[in-house]
Design a protein around this motif. Sequence first.
Motif, mmCIF file in Angstrom:
data_model
loop_
_atom_site.group_PDB
_atom_site.id
_atom_site.type_symbol
_atom_site.label_atom_id
_atom_site.label_comp_id
_atom_site.label_asym_id
_atom_site.label_seq_id
_atom_site.Cartn_x
_atom_site.Cartn_y
_atom_site.Cartn_z
ATOM 1 N N LYS A 52 0.832 -1.202 0.000
ATOM 2 C CA LYS A 52 0.000 0.000 0.000
ATOM 3 C C LYS A 52 0.867 1.253 0.000
ATOM 4 C CE LYS A 52 -3.970 -1.947 2.517
ATOM 5 N NZ LYS A 52 -3.501 -3.348 2.536
ATOM 6 N N VAL A 53 0.284 2.321 -0.456
ATOM 7 C CA VAL A 53 0.975 3.607 -0.451
ATOM 8 C C VAL A 53 1.397 3.963 0.969
ATOM 9 C CG1 VAL A 53 0.699 6.076 -0.868
ATOM 10 C CG2 VAL A 53 -0.228 4.424 -2.509
ATOM 11 N N SER A 54 0.571 3.624 1.944
ATOM 12 C CA SER A 54 0.854 3.973 3.333
ATOM 13 C C SER A 54 2.092 3.274 3.891
ATOM 14 C CB SER A 54 -0.357 3.649 4.214
ATOM 15 O OG SER A 54 -0.713 2.275 4.112
ATOM 16 N N TRP A 55 2.564 2.223 3.214
ATOM 17 C CA TRP A 55 3.796 1.557 3.669
ATOM 18 C C TRP A 55 5.026 2.427 3.453
ATOM 19 C CZ3 TRP A 55 4.137 -4.227 1.794
ATOM 20 C CH2 TRP A 55 3.014 -4.932 2.235
ATOM 21 N N VAL A 56 4.972 3.292 2.462
ATOM 22 C CA VAL A 56 6.181 3.969 1.967
ATOM 23 C C VAL A 56 6.514 5.190 2.819
ATOM 24 C CG1 VAL A 56 7.285 5.038 -0.021
ATOM 25 C CG2 VAL A 56 5.629 3.171 -0.362
ATOM 26 N N ASP A 57 7.714 5.193 3.367
ATOM 27 C CA ASP A 57 8.241 6.347 4.102
ATOM 28 C C ASP A 57 9.531 6.745 3.402
ATOM 29 O OD1 ASP A 57 9.372 8.181 5.800
ATOM 30 O OD2 ASP A 57 9.163 6.982 7.619
ATOM 31 N N VAL A 58 9.379 7.584 2.366
ATOM 32 C CA VAL A 58 10.527 7.973 1.546
ATOM 33 C C VAL A 58 11.507 8.807 2.344
ATOM 34 C CG1 VAL A 58 11.238 9.305 -0.471
ATOM 35 C CG2 VAL A 58 9.235 7.808 -0.617
ATOM 36 N N GLU A 59 10.988 9.659 3.205
ATOM 37 C CA GLU A 59 11.855 10.569 3.967
ATOM 38 C C GLU A 59 12.876 9.793 4.798
ATOM 39 O OE1 GLU A 59 11.517 14.150 7.301
ATOM 40 O OE2 GLU A 59 9.717 13.353 6.325
ATOM 41 N N ASN A 60 12.457 8.684 5.381
ATOM 42 C CA ASN A 60 13.369 7.881 6.194
ATOM 43 C C ASN A 60 13.930 6.669 5.460
ATOM 44 O OD1 ASN A 60 13.201 9.208 8.938
ATOM 45 N ND2 ASN A 60 11.024 8.844 8.549
ATOM 46 N N GLY A 61 13.536 6.503 4.197
ATOM 47 C CA GLY A 61 14.074 5.422 3.392
ATOM 48 C C GLY A 61 13.689 4.040 3.891
ATOM 49 N N VAL A 62 12.424 3.846 4.272
ATOM 50 C CA VAL A 62 11.988 2.552 4.792
ATOM 51 C C VAL A 62 10.580 2.233 4.288
ATOM 52 C CG1 VAL A 62 13.368 2.717 6.900
ATOM 53 C CG2 VAL A 62 10.993 3.542 6.906
ATOM 54 N N LEU A 63 10.248 0.947 4.358
ATOM 55 C CA LEU A 63 8.869 0.491 4.256
ATOM 56 C C LEU A 63 8.388 0.192 5.668
ATOM 57 C CD1 LEU A 63 8.776 -2.104 1.310
ATOM 58 C CD2 LEU A 63 8.134 0.310 1.237
ATOM 59 N N ARG A 64 7.184 0.611 5.976
ATOM 60 C CA ARG A 64 6.582 0.301 7.277
ATOM 61 C C ARG A 64 5.387 -0.615 7.022
ATOM 62 N NH1 ARG A 64 8.932 3.643 10.964
ATOM 63 N NH2 ARG A 64 9.903 5.553 10.132
ATOM 64 N N ILE A 65 5.588 -1.908 7.273
ATOM 65 C CA ILE A 65 4.575 -2.923 6.972
ATOM 66 C C ILE A 65 3.827 -3.260 8.257
ATOM 67 C CG2 ILE A 65 4.149 -5.202 5.995
ATOM 68 C CD1 ILE A 65 6.818 -5.006 4.562
#
Length: 368
Positions: free
Chosen positions: A225-238
Amino acid sequence: MGFEPQDFPVTTRHSRGVLSEKELIDYRNHRAEFIRWLIYLGKDPEMAEGYSRDTITNTAYRTDQFCRWAWEQEGGYTLTLTHEHADEYMKELLYTDDSATHKANTQKAIKRYYKWLAHEKNADEWESERSFSNSSSGGPREYLTIEERKKIREAALQYGSIPHYSSLSPEERTRWKAHLAQRFGKPKAEVTPDDWERANGWKFTSLVWTSLDAGLRPIEVERAKVSWVDVENGVLRIPKEDSAKNEGNWVVGLTDRTADGLQRWLDEREQYDRYDGREELWLTREGNPYQSHSLRRLLVKLCDEAGIPTENRKMSWYACRHSVGTAMTHERDLAATKAQLRHKSEQTTMQYDNVPVEHRQEALERMG
């Protein structure tokens, strides 16, 4: 889990072709009960943990084939499948030209069937007289080397790209318009310069790069999902509810390069109507989430473009995941691999502890 028995091959064309109407009704009910158990309880009945979509699908097909084999032996339809049936089926399988992987997976599927009978029908679990190994080593069966990973990453950057609109002659534009019309399923006259930008988009690049970093399972690509993506911190949050094993919330590292590709895709994604009101990070041209078969086709095409031979190799999307595990273990340690691949059990991560002997010898030299 979100699955129901009808999402899987409860019956197959082959079984429907040999059963009477009443036999088919009886068989369908039997199979639906079995598949429901696989979905909700099969992997660990005590913890109410089911299997993944791929495992259930493969188990359904393989056990259906086993049932049809038993009907041939018995001269007609029966649901009384004994341990002797299973032993004889394994004996016949032993002398076929099928791969060791196919034999091992078939054996596992049949064991799941008898496990269901034991838990739900008061039968005895089946212990095979012989075992099949699905790998010649302790490591993962599907694998990309570090060099192959680099080639796949570069191929993903080029995949589907076409020359810039302004760089083409009128004759060349005509040929490329025909190509794009076929690719996007629209009349040639309706192809516009915007379609050039669409063809050179970041969807495939971001999907492949993220999978190469995070080792995404096919079901995780499907659920992303789009909500997984945290570009600012360079991580996926699953989050736990979206994770493949439903075992916890995960934070998975990404390279700066992948984070940049994801940001470009998120910006581009807003331009496409098919994503309106949808949370899925990636959708196919038909507006469906990606699944194992479509991801496998994508990987094979990328290998072809990258010049990576796939003959005599089992190649599925898990090759990306296994390459993350092996490379991460070599570069860091098993703890880093366990976290990056979202493993609950250390035993699962141990399959990547296959550092070549020469590397271990070098380590001994450095240790003194």
